[in-house]
Scaffold this active site. Structure first.
Site, PDB file in Angstrom:
ATOM      1  N   CYS A 100       2.380   1.986   6.252  1.00 30.41           N
ATOM      2  CA  CYS A 100       2.838   2.842   5.162  1.00 30.41           C
ATOM      3  C   CYS A 100       3.046   4.241   5.719  1.00 30.41           C
ATOM      4  O   CYS A 100       2.220   4.732   6.498  1.00 30.41           O
ATOM      5  CB  CYS A 100       1.784   2.857   4.056  1.00 30.41           C
ATOM      6  SG  CYS A 100       2.197   3.908   2.666  1.00 30.41           S
ATOM      7  N   HIS A 142       4.474  -3.761  -2.336  1.00 32.52           N
ATOM      8  CA  HIS A 142       3.890  -2.570  -1.703  1.00 32.52           C
ATOM      9  C   HIS A 142       4.417  -1.299  -2.372  1.00 32.52           C
ATOM     10  O   HIS A 142       3.647  -0.398  -2.723  1.00 32.52           O
ATOM     11  CB  HIS A 142       4.229  -2.581  -0.207  1.00 32.52           C
ATOM     12  CG  HIS A 142       3.780  -1.370   0.549  1.00 32.52           C
ATOM     13  ND1 HIS A 142       2.856  -1.425   1.565  1.00 32.52           N
ATOM     14  CD2 HIS A 142       4.138  -0.060   0.445  1.00 32.52           C
ATOM     15  CE1 HIS A 142       2.652  -0.193   2.041  1.00 32.52           C
ATOM     16  NE2 HIS A 142       3.427   0.645   1.377  1.00 32.52           N
ATOM     17  N   GLU A 143       5.742  -1.233  -2.539  1.00 29.29           N
ATOM     18  CA  GLU A 143       6.334  -0.011  -3.104  1.00 29.29           C
ATOM     19  C   GLU A 143       5.903   0.194  -4.555  1.00 29.29           C
ATOM     20  O   GLU A 143       5.614   1.316  -4.974  1.00 29.29           O
ATOM     21  CB  GLU A 143       7.857  -0.048  -2.991  1.00 29.29           C
ATOM     22  CG  GLU A 143       8.392  -0.046  -1.566  1.00 29.29           C
ATOM     23  CD  GLU A 143       7.788   1.039  -0.688  1.00 29.29           C
ATOM     24  OE1 GLU A 143       7.439   2.119  -1.199  1.00 29.29           O
ATOM     25  OE2 GLU A 143       7.631   0.788   0.519  1.00 29.29           O
ATOM     26  N   HIS A 146       2.571   1.783  -5.186  1.00 27.90           N
ATOM     27  CA  HIS A 146       2.523   3.250  -5.114  1.00 27.90           C
ATOM     28  C   HIS A 146       2.669   3.883  -6.497  1.00 27.90           C
ATOM     29  O   HIS A 146       2.145   4.973  -6.750  1.00 27.90           O
ATOM     30  CB  HIS A 146       3.644   3.786  -4.222  1.00 27.90           C
ATOM     31  CG  HIS A 146       3.358   3.717  -2.747  1.00 27.90           C
ATOM     32  ND1 HIS A 146       2.355   4.442  -2.158  1.00 27.90           N
ATOM     33  CD2 HIS A 146       3.961   3.033  -1.746  1.00 27.90           C
ATOM     34  CE1 HIS A 146       2.353   4.206  -0.838  1.00 27.90           C
ATOM     35  NE2 HIS A 146       3.312   3.348  -0.563  1.00 27.90           N
TER      36      HIS A 146
HETATM   37 NI    NI Z   1       3.711   2.738   1.421  1.00 29.00          NI
END
Ligand code: NI
Length: 185
Positions: A100, A142-143, A146
């Site tokens: 990341c 993953h995104e 966030h």
């Molecule tokens: Ni990330």
């Protein structure tokens, strides 16, 4: 167009819940997306979420070209996804190494849903609905994490599989071979 500073783990803004976008097709949103695209490209990343540049909105971008160094990774069309929703398709999960831009120089082995369905809007407010598997599904998960203030280290189930990239993937390491990771080189 500006390459923005990417916030790093420890910065409280990365832990906040981002707000939905309510107005589409306007200059402010377009400018944010241009900055995100520039920043992602400058970092040679495969994905970026708006909170990583300090903007608490539910906007992510991702995409990966075919890379001969990583023949097993399918290309992903560059996508701007706003107010995304994800649902798992089936119960299958798999684990793979992630990195990341907000956790530079490190990798962790993270379990994710193998198959997902996701939906959201593009910057014009047009709906996007897709199914994705494997690496594509991983990048999206993953995104979108966030946007809820979740960084991948929080998803690692065995902290022995978390460390510095140079150590994990050095030539003398018994670890798995490196693979490209979303949001990091
Ligand atoms: Ni990330």
């Amino acid at each position: 167009m500006t390459v923005r500073k990417v916030l790093r783990m420890g910065e409280p803004l990365l832990l906040t819940i981002a707000e939905p976008v309510t107005e589409f097709n306007n200059r402010e949103l377009d400018a944010l997306i241009i900055d995100m695209r520039e920043t992602m490209a400058a970092c040679d990343g495969a994905g970026l979420a708006a909170p990583q540049i300090g903007v608490p909105l539910r906007v992510v971008i991702f995409g990966i070209d075919h890379n001969p160094r990583y023949p097993d990774v399918e290309p992903i069309t560059e996508t701007i996804l706003i107010n995304p929703q994800i649902e798992a398709v089936g119960n299958e999960t798999d684990s793979a190494w992630e990195g990341c831009l907000s956790v530079p120089g490190m990798r962790g082995l993270v379990p994710r849903h193998t198959h997902i369905r996701y939906r959201g809007m593009n910057q014009k407010g047009e709906e996007i609905i897709r199914q994705a598997s494997h690496f594509h599904a991983r990048v999206v998960q993953h995104e979108c994490d966030h946007l809820d203030g979740v960084l991948y280290p929080q998803r690692i189930t065995d902290m022995r599989h978390f460390g510095f990239t140079e150590e994990l993937f050095s030539e003398n390491s018994a670890g798995n071979p490196s693979m490209p990771c979303e949001t990091e080189k």
